[in-house]
Design a protein around this motif. Structure first.
Motif, mmCIF file in Angstrom:
data_model
loop_
_atom_site.group_PDB
_atom_site.id
_atom_site.type_symbol
_atom_site.label_atom_id
_atom_site.label_comp_id
_atom_site.label_asym_id
_atom_site.label_seq_id
_atom_site.Cartn_x
_atom_site.Cartn_y
_atom_site.Cartn_z
ATOM 1 N N GLN A 1 0.826 -1.208 0.000
ATOM 2 C CA GLN A 1 0.000 0.000 0.000
ATOM 3 C C GLN A 1 0.859 1.255 0.000
ATOM 4 N N TYR A 2 1.973 1.245 0.721
ATOM 5 C CA TYR A 2 2.883 2.390 0.714
ATOM 6 C C TYR A 2 3.388 2.641 -0.712
ATOM 7 N N HIS A 3 3.768 1.564 -1.401
ATOM 8 C CA HIS A 3 4.249 1.713 -2.778
ATOM 9 C C HIS A 3 3.139 2.234 -3.690
ATOM 10 N N LEU A 4 1.921 1.731 -3.521
ATOM 11 C CA LEU A 4 0.793 2.206 -4.326
ATOM 12 C C LEU A 4 0.527 3.693 -4.086
ATOM 13 N N CYS A 5 0.689 4.149 -2.855
ATOM 14 C CA CYS A 5 0.513 5.583 -2.560
ATOM 15 C C CYS A 5 1.561 6.413 -3.290
ATOM 16 N N THR B 1 -9.448 -1.071 -12.899
ATOM 17 C CA THR B 1 -10.338 -2.204 -13.162
ATOM 18 C C THR B 1 -9.574 -3.416 -13.684
ATOM 19 N N LYS B 2 -8.364 -3.220 -14.192
ATOM 20 C CA LYS B 2 -7.546 -4.333 -14.651
ATOM 21 C C LYS B 2 -6.521 -4.745 -13.601
ATOM 22 N N SER B 3 -6.527 -4.097 -12.446
ATOM 23 C CA SER B 3 -5.545 -4.380 -11.397
ATOM 24 C C SER B 3 -6.053 -5.456 -10.453
ATOM 25 N N THR B 4 -5.129 -6.285 -9.983
ATOM 26 C CA THR B 4 -5.471 -7.381 -9.079
ATOM 27 C C THR B 4 -4.416 -7.490 -7.998
ATOM 28 N N HIS B 5 -4.872 -7.801 -6.802
ATOM 29 C CA HIS B 5 -4.005 -8.026 -5.647
ATOM 30 C C HIS B 5 -3.923 -9.538 -5.447
ATOM 31 N N VAL B 6 -2.746 -10.116 -5.693
ATOM 32 C CA VAL B 6 -2.556 -11.560 -5.577
ATOM 33 C C VAL B 6 -1.634 -11.838 -4.396
ATOM 34 N N THR B 7 -2.029 -12.775 -3.553
ATOM 35 C CA THR B 7 -1.229 -13.156 -2.399
ATOM 36 C C THR B 7 -0.735 -14.584 -2.585
ATOM 37 N N PHE B 8 0.562 -14.782 -2.420
ATOM 38 C CA PHE B 8 1.146 -16.114 -2.481
ATOM 39 C C PHE B 8 1.534 -16.493 -1.055
ATOM 40 N N LEU C 1 -5.820 1.883 -4.939
ATOM 41 C CA LEU C 1 -5.094 2.722 -5.880
ATOM 42 C C LEU C 1 -6.061 3.793 -6.350
ATOM 43 N N ASN C 2 -5.686 5.039 -6.159
ATOM 44 C CA ASN C 2 -6.544 6.184 -6.507
ATOM 45 C C ASN C 2 -7.901 6.091 -5.822
ATOM 46 N N GLY C 3 -7.914 5.602 -4.592
ATOM 47 C CA GLY C 3 -9.140 5.509 -3.812
ATOM 48 C C GLY C 3 -10.032 4.350 -4.193
ATOM 49 N N LYS C 4 -9.592 3.524 -5.144
ATOM 50 C CA LYS C 4 -10.403 2.389 -5.576
ATOM 51 C C LYS C 4 -9.799 1.094 -5.046
ATOM 52 N N HIS C 5 -10.668 0.248 -4.507
ATOM 53 C CA HIS C 5 -10.246 -1.036 -3.963
ATOM 54 C C HIS C 5 -9.700 -1.925 -5.078
ATOM 55 N N ILE C 6 -8.539 -2.503 -4.862
ATOM 56 C CA ILE C 6 -7.959 -3.456 -5.808
ATOM 57 C C ILE C 6 -8.364 -4.848 -5.325
ATOM 58 N N PRO C 7 -9.185 -5.562 -6.097
ATOM 59 C CA PRO C 7 -9.690 -6.853 -5.615
ATOM 60 C C PRO C 7 -8.599 -7.904 -5.481
ATOM 61 N N GLN C 8 -8.754 -8.739 -4.476
ATOM 62 C CA GLN C 8 -7.820 -9.833 -4.254
ATOM 63 C C GLN C 8 -8.319 -11.050 -5.015
ATOM 64 N N ASP C 9 -7.392 -11.740 -5.671
ATOM 65 C CA ASP C 9 -7.749 -12.909 -6.462
ATOM 66 C C ASP C 9 -6.593 -13.896 -6.420
ATOM 67 N N ALA C 10 -6.829 -15.103 -6.867
ATOM 68 C CA ALA C 10 -5.785 -16.137 -6.876
ATOM 69 C C ALA C 10 -4.949 -16.068 -8.151
ATOM 70 N N THR C 11 -5.456 -15.407 -9.196
ATOM 71 C CA THR C 11 -4.754 -15.322 -10.469
ATOM 72 C C THR C 11 -4.900 -13.917 -11.033
#
Length: 122
Positions: free
Chosen positions: A70-74, A90-97, A109-119
């Motif tokens: 999040q710091y980097h996104l800011c 809308t094309k951005s995704t937060h992926v956790t490994f 990012l820009n006040g918009k939630h970046i959805p978390q997904d597996a891919t």
């Protein structure tokens, strides 16, 4: 400057205020120069290919990794505003490994939630 031609008619010349011309021979070089100062942090790794960017944060604690991301996104938001460009949230995704089954805190990012997904979508 640019102008549009349709059949035999031309528009007036207009100034280009930001961006990189698409399809030109110099486009890839100009884009590399334009994005040469993308923000970086010591806690994250930035990987780019063409106009796609991945920001990688690694930490044994998923909350700490998310805070680093999040710091980097800011910082990226500030860069986007300074250079008057856009990110397609809308094309951005937060992926956790992780080996643990848990969700990370949300990132924005820009006040918009970046959805978390597996891919990611390509």
């Amino acid at each position: 400057m640019f102008q549009v031609r349709y059949q035999k008619e031309y528009t007036p010349l207009y100034a280009i205020h930001s961006g990189v011309p698409q399809g030109s021979i110099l486009g890839p070089i100009l884009y590399s120069l334009y994005t040469a100062d993308l923000p970086e942090t010591e806690q994250t790794l930035t990987a780019t290919y063409a106009d796609d960017t991945a920001i990688l944060a690694s930490h044994h604690d998923s909350i700490a990794a998310t805070e680093q991301l999040q710091y980097h996104l800011c910082r990226l938001e500030q860069w986007i505003k300074r250079w008057r460009t856009r990110a397609n949230e809308t094309k951005s995704t937060h992926v956790t490994f992780t080996l643990r089954r848990e969700d990370c805190p949300p990132v924005y990012l820009n006040g918009k939630h970046i959805p978390q997904d597996a891919t990611i979508k390509t």
